[in-house]
Write a protein that holds these residues in place. Structure first.
Motif, PDB file in Angstrom:
ATOM      1  N   GLN A   1       0.846  -1.190   0.000  1.00 47.61           N
ATOM      2  CA  GLN A   1       0.000   0.000   0.000  1.00 47.61           C
ATOM      3  C   GLN A   1       0.888   1.249   0.000  1.00 47.61           C
ATOM      4  OE1 GLN A   1      -1.657   1.172   3.926  1.00 47.61           O
ATOM      5  NE2 GLN A   1      -1.353  -0.967   4.550  1.00 47.61           N
ATOM      6  N   MET A   2       0.551   2.188  -0.844  1.00 44.17           N
ATOM      7  CA  MET A   2       1.421   3.342  -1.079  1.00 44.17           C
ATOM      8  C   MET A   2       1.227   4.444  -0.037  1.00 44.17           C
ATOM      9  SD  MET A   2       0.889   3.516  -5.213  1.00 44.17           S
ATOM     10  CE  MET A   2       2.003   4.886  -5.530  1.00 44.17           C
ATOM     11  N   HIS A   3       2.200   5.348   0.014  1.00 40.34           N
ATOM     12  CA  HIS A   3       2.119   6.658   0.686  1.00 40.34           C
ATOM     13  C   HIS A   3       2.192   6.623   2.203  1.00 40.34           C
ATOM     14  CE1 HIS A   3       0.854   7.663  -3.310  1.00 40.34           C
ATOM     15  NE2 HIS A   3      -0.372   7.216  -3.145  1.00 40.34           N
ATOM     16  N   GLY A   4       2.235   5.448   2.805  1.00 39.96           N
ATOM     17  CA  GLY A   4       2.235   5.391   4.260  1.00 39.96           C
ATOM     18  C   GLY A   4       3.555   5.860   4.859  1.00 39.96           C
TER      19      GLY A   4
ATOM     20  N   SER B   1       1.544  18.161  -6.316  1.00 36.18           N
ATOM     21  CA  SER B   1       1.452  18.953  -5.096  1.00 36.18           C
ATOM     22  C   SER B   1       1.853  18.057  -3.931  1.00 36.18           C
ATOM     23  CB  SER B   1       0.024  19.448  -4.904  1.00 36.18           C
ATOM     24  OG  SER B   1      -0.191  19.833  -3.570  1.00 36.18           O
ATOM     25  N   PRO B   2       2.541  18.600  -2.916  1.00 32.34           N
ATOM     26  CA  PRO B   2       2.895  17.760  -1.766  1.00 32.34           C
ATOM     27  C   PRO B   2       1.694  17.114  -1.088  1.00 32.34           C
ATOM     28  CG  PRO B   2       4.175  19.772  -1.740  1.00 32.34           C
ATOM     29  CD  PRO B   2       3.155  19.946  -2.831  1.00 32.34           C
TER      30      PRO B   2
ATOM     31  N   MET C   1      10.182   5.020   6.483  1.00 28.19           N
ATOM     32  CA  MET C   1      10.004   4.040   5.421  1.00 28.19           C
ATOM     33  C   MET C   1       8.576   4.069   4.916  1.00 28.19           C
ATOM     34  SD  MET C   1      12.023   0.813   7.081  1.00 28.19           S
ATOM     35  CE  MET C   1      11.699   1.430   8.729  1.00 28.19           C
ATOM     36  N   LEU C   2       8.396   3.517   3.724  1.00 30.91           N
ATOM     37  CA  LEU C   2       7.078   3.197   3.208  1.00 30.91           C
ATOM     38  C   LEU C   2       6.702   1.797   3.702  1.00 30.91           C
ATOM     39  CD1 LEU C   2       7.925   4.621  -0.269  1.00 30.91           C
ATOM     40  CD2 LEU C   2       6.156   5.551   1.242  1.00 30.91           C
TER      41      LEU C   2
ATOM     42  N   SER D   1       9.183   8.792  -5.020  1.00 32.79           N
ATOM     43  CA  SER D   1       8.279   9.626  -5.821  1.00 32.79           C
ATOM     44  C   SER D   1       6.859   9.565  -5.285  1.00 32.79           C
ATOM     45  CB  SER D   1       8.321   9.205  -7.295  1.00 32.79           C
ATOM     46  OG  SER D   1       7.597   8.011  -7.547  1.00 32.79           O
ATOM     47  N   GLU D   2       6.437   8.410  -4.766  1.00 34.10           N
ATOM     48  CA  GLU D   2       5.075   8.306  -4.217  1.00 34.10           C
ATOM     49  C   GLU D   2       4.949   9.073  -2.915  1.00 34.10           C
ATOM     50  OE1 GLU D   2       4.307   4.398  -1.664  1.00 34.10           O
ATOM     51  OE2 GLU D   2       5.264   3.928  -3.573  1.00 34.10           O
ATOM     52  N   GLY D   3       6.078   9.320  -2.250  1.00 31.69           N
ATOM     53  CA  GLY D   3       6.067  10.150  -1.047  1.00 31.69           C
ATOM     54  C   GLY D   3       6.232  11.619  -1.344  1.00 31.69           C
TER      55      GLY D   3
END
Length: 498
Positions: free
Chosen positions: A85-88, A133-134, A160-161, A182-184
């Motif tokens: 799962q992304m962005h965590g 955008s952030p 970490m992710l 990049s996903e962060g």
């Protein structure tokens, strides 16, 4: 002697594991855990947290289920791949102890921080250098921790992710990828490096970031401790990791410009590949480093997300007494296209990027207590998800990513005939379904990273399409009219800018 590739998919609902036969590329075995969906904690409205140790515990259970149900030798596993799962945001101290629950993808607490960063840094920098955008992504979440939990921030050794944390538990090494950064929103696309200017603006120490390793290739070997816990072989290499949406596209062999993948699990996503940098100037979609990106041969993933997708279907299922999903889908088929002018807006799971980071909550509009039955509500929900995804596709088309054909796994919302019919006739795209999933994609990625497969085409030689759904001219007009009515109702809400 048989050889296998092991893939893990760490979701917010469950952990899945797949074992692929390296020679044939075919699925040998799979398992998942838990049986019921993992809980997302919401200490406050708009927040979403899970403890990383829960992901690890469910990974251990899923692995043991796999081993119990299917006989194989641990030494026959050639390599391991991880999707997640992304962005965590996962934060650990110098002893690798987790300092707080992970702030996961659907958490909206950092929206204001991201919007202020966009204003202060300027749209030119954010959209041309970060391509995003952030928003409420990982960098903004870390800044939130620094502002609101300074004692926690001071103890952080590394962030970490979610997939990076699982790799840490497997190998003892703290690493990440350019795609992960990049996903962060921590990646400078212009200079192919960490976004130093953004870190300086947020006052974040670059030393908190993990070592960057390639998406494909040797990253680290399984530790003796993890091998003992899992019943696997020490030293087995981890050779691939990617966020769930880039990995979903990869699992469907979506690697070339203009190819598009979709998912409709907890969240719903359309994800298209482009070689051109052309961000949405309003910031309603995101651009990430795709798994096969190279500086000299760029491949970027453009993503439109609807947070309240499968979670809305799950909520409805609980509301009607935990009916099986196939019965829920049958109910939806009993109502007409457009659900007799009942409109469901599926925006109840955090800030929605396609709505400019607004968080309006889910909304059922135009309900008639005389006319509408449960089948109308279920159909309106499924159509509302499709209509929201269609909005996302329209935004993607405005930056040059169009969808003539969309590939998806035969799972989740795509199992519903009503959902498939609404999707193709509203978007105008042909839908191809494949019998694959994120865990299988992670296993194939591990095969490429370990050199088992020399090319992507070789890795996907066994991938088979299981169904094809094309737009029906006799239905397209009705769905287009239903979408236009839905969109018009949405514009009449406080979200007048959509």
């Amino acid at each position: 002697m048989p050889a296998y590739l092991l893939g893990y998919d760490i979701g917010s609902s469950s952990v899945k594991v797949a074992l692929i036969e390296a020679k044939t590329g075919r699925l040998f075995a799979s398992a998942s855990s838990p049986d019921q969906e993992m809980t997302i904690q919401a200490p406050r409205s708009g927040w979403g947290e899970q403890h990383p140790d829960v992901w690890w515990q469910e990974l251990v259970r899923a692995t043991h289920r796999l081993k119990k149900a299917h006989s194989f030798e641990s030494g026959d596993i050639v390599a391991i791949g991880i999707a997640y799962q992304m962005h965590g945001l996962v934060a650990v101290d110098k002893d690798h102890n987790v300092l707080r629950p992970a702030i996961i993808w659907c958490d909206s607490r950092a929206v204001a921080i991201g919007e202020q960063a966009l204003h202060d840094l300027g749209e030119a920098y954010c959209l041309d250098t970060l391509l995003n955008s952030p928003g409420n992504f990982t960098a903004s979440k870390l800044r939130w921790v620094k502002e609101h939990e300074p004692a926690v921030y001071e103890k952080i050794h590394k962030i970490m992710l979610p997939g990076d944390y699982i790799a840490l538990r497997l190998t003892g090494e703290i690493q990440t990828t350019a795609s992960g950064l990049s996903e962060g929103i921590l990646w400078d696309f212009k200079n192919n490096q960490v976004a130093h200017h953004l870190l300086d603006y947020f006052g974040l120490d670059e030393s908190l970031l993990s070592e960057v390793v390639p998406t494909f290739g040797y990253q680290a070997g399984m530790s003796a401790q993890a091998a003992e816990i899992l019943g696997l072989k020490s030293g087995t290499p981890v050779t691939y990791r990617a966020g769930d949406q880039p990995n979903n596209a990869f699992s469907l062999n979506v690697l070339r410009s203009s190819e598009v993948a979709a998912t409709a699990g907890t969240s719903g996503v359309v994800y298209g590949i482009t070689k051109e940098i052309s961000p949405d100037q309003v910031g309603r979609i995101n651009t990430f480093v795709h798994v096969n990106n190279q500086p000299e041969n760029p491949h970027l993933g453009v993503l439109a997300c609807v947070n309240g997708t499968g979670i809305l279907n799950s909520w409805l299922r609980r509301l009607v007494g935990n009916l099986p999903y196939n019965e829920l889908n049958s109910l939806a088929a009993q109502a007409p296209i457009g659900a007799d002018n009942l409109y469901f807006f599926p925006f109840g799971n955090g800030a929605e990027r396609i709505l400019g980071n607004a968080n309006p909550g889910a909304n059922l509009k135009n309900l008639s207590l005389l006319t509408h039955q449960i089948e109308h509500v279920v159909r309106a929900a499924q159509e509302g998800i499709v209509f929201a995804l269609t909005m996302g596709l329209h935004i993607m088309e405005s930056v040059g990513v169009s969808a003539k054909v969309v590939r998806a796994g035969q799972a989740n919302m795509f199992l519903s005939p009503v959902f498939r019919e609404a999707f193709v006739n509203t978007t105008g795209a042909t839908l191809e379904l494949y019998n694959t999933d994120g865990a299988q994609g992670a296993a194939r990625g591990a095969g490429i990273g370990a050199g088992v497969y020399a090319t992507f085409d070789e890795a996907f030689a066994s991938l088979e399409r299981v169904s094809l759904t094309e737009p029906d001219p006799n239905l397209q007009t009705a769905y287009t009219e239903a979408f236009n009515r839905w969109h018009s109702q949405l514009q009449r809400t406080e979200l007048s800018n959509v």
